[in-house]
Design a protein around this motif. Structure first.
Motif, short mmCIF file in Angstrom:
data_model
loop_
_atom_site.label_atom_id
_atom_site.label_comp_id
_atom_site.label_asym_id
_atom_site.label_seq_id
_atom_site.Cartn_x
_atom_site.Cartn_y
_atom_site.Cartn_z
N GLU A 1 0.85 -1.39 -0.04
CA GLU A 1 0.05 0.25 0.13
C GLU A 1 1.20 1.09 -0.04
N PHE A 2 0.72 1.74 -1.12
CA PHE A 2 1.35 3.19 -1.39
C PHE A 2 0.70 4.77 -1.17
N GLY A 3 1.11 5.92 -0.35
CA GLY A 3 0.77 7.05 0.69
C GLY A 3 1.69 7.84 -0.30
N LYS A 4 1.74 8.33 -1.24
CA LYS A 4 3.13 9.46 -2.11
C LYS A 4 4.39 8.80 -1.88
N ALA A 5 4.62 7.58 -2.45
CA ALA A 5 5.67 6.86 -2.10
C ALA A 5 6.51 6.57 -3.45
N TYR A 6 7.32 6.83 -3.65
CA TYR A 6 8.17 6.31 -4.94
C TYR A 6 9.23 4.74 -4.52
N ALA A 7 9.35 4.37 -5.51
CA ALA A 7 10.43 2.83 -5.55
C ALA A 7 10.98 2.75 -7.20
N GLY A 8 12.01 2.21 -6.60
CA GLY A 8 13.17 1.81 -7.66
C GLY A 8 12.30 0.42 -8.39
N LEU A 9 12.65 -0.64 -7.75
CA LEU A 9 11.09 -1.99 -8.05
C LEU A 9 10.42 -2.49 -6.88
N VAL A 10 9.03 -2.83 -7.41
CA VAL A 10 8.05 -3.24 -6.84
C VAL A 10 7.04 -4.41 -7.32
N VAL A 11 7.19 -5.69 -6.70
CA VAL A 11 6.78 -6.62 -6.75
C VAL A 11 5.94 -7.17 -5.35
N ILE B 1 10.31 2.35 -10.89
CA ILE B 1 10.74 2.82 -11.93
C ILE B 1 10.55 1.43 -12.88
N ILE B 2 10.11 0.27 -11.66
CA ILE B 2 9.43 -0.68 -12.42
C ILE B 2 8.15 -1.28 -11.43
N LEU B 3 7.22 -1.68 -12.20
CA LEU B 3 6.24 -2.71 -11.68
C LEU B 3 5.49 -3.30 -11.86
N LEU B 4 5.93 -4.18 -10.85
CA LEU B 4 5.18 -6.43 -11.58
C LEU B 4 4.04 -6.27 -10.29
N SER B 5 3.21 -6.86 -10.88
CA SER B 5 1.96 -6.66 -9.85
C SER B 5 0.83 -7.53 -10.63
N ARG B 6 0.57 -8.53 -9.97
CA ARG B 6 -1.70 -9.33 -10.90
C ARG B 6 -1.85 -7.94 -10.71
N ARG B 7 -2.62 -7.30 -9.52
CA ARG B 7 -3.12 -6.30 -9.28
C ARG B 7 -2.90 -5.10 -8.46
N VAL B 8 -3.09 -3.61 -9.91
CA VAL B 8 -2.77 -2.75 -9.58
C VAL B 8 -3.87 -1.87 -8.99
#
Length: 179
Positions: free
Chosen positions: A112-122, A134-141
């Motif tokens: 769960e993000f709230g005004k967040a920044y991330a390089g890689l999210v899985v 930068i890279i977002l890998l997820s089944r459901r967004v």
């Protein structure tokens, strides 16, 4: 018949008991192990605990069932549930992660993000007000997503990169191979 004597087994040395609560304020330590660790304006190399609460603190590595950090800097976190408010973390592995700040890499079942920044999210599920990565890998967004490479983009990039590498290897063998 002689009476039998009771023989006591030699006592094994007891392992040192882990303290119940460790409250740290304005200290620097190498290692902390306790059921509950509270840190305020402190730093630690490694923290191992059931429950970690950090405020204006820093830690190299945190292993916990539940971790909450406010305005803190963390190297790596391995937790069941992790929450970061206005802080920075290098890498997180958790079942559930709530982040309001900066992260290098997040691998979690639910993010769960709230005004967040991330390089890689899985993650299996990613939700948030504003998700920047930068890279977002997820089944459901769910939420406002701003990403350089999403799941489809990562697949296409991988296929194109593999195709390019294969062509370069074939050309190299054709040009410089033994005859």
């Amino acid at each position: 018949m002689t009476p039998r004597k009771a023989v006591k087994a030699p006592k094994e040395p007891k392992a040192p008991e882990q303290p119940q609560v460790a409250n740290l304020s304005q200290v620097d330590v190498d290692k902390v192990e306790a059921e509950l660790v509270r840190m305020h304006q402190s730093s630690a190399g490694t923290v191992t605990s059931e429950d970690v609460e950090m405020n204006l603190s820093a830690a190299g590595a945190v292993t916990a069932k539940q971790m909450t950090a406010r305005q803190s800097m963390l190297g790596t976190v391995e937790a069941g549930t992790a929450t970061l408010h206005s802080g920075m973390v290098g890498a997180v592995q958790a079942e559930a992660m709530s982040i309001h700040g900066l992260a290098g890499a997040v691998v979690a079942g639910r993010v769960e993000f709230g005004k967040a920044y991330a390089g890689l999210v899985v993650g299996r599920e990613v939700r948030g007000e504003r998700i920047g990565s930068i890279i977002l890998l997820s089944r459901r967004v769910e939420g406002d997503v701003s990403t350089v490479i999403d799941t489809r983009g990562a697949l296409i990039t991988g296929m194109v990169g593999g195709l390019f590498a294969g062509i370069m290897l074939l050309l190299g063998r054709m040009l410089f191979g033994k005859k």
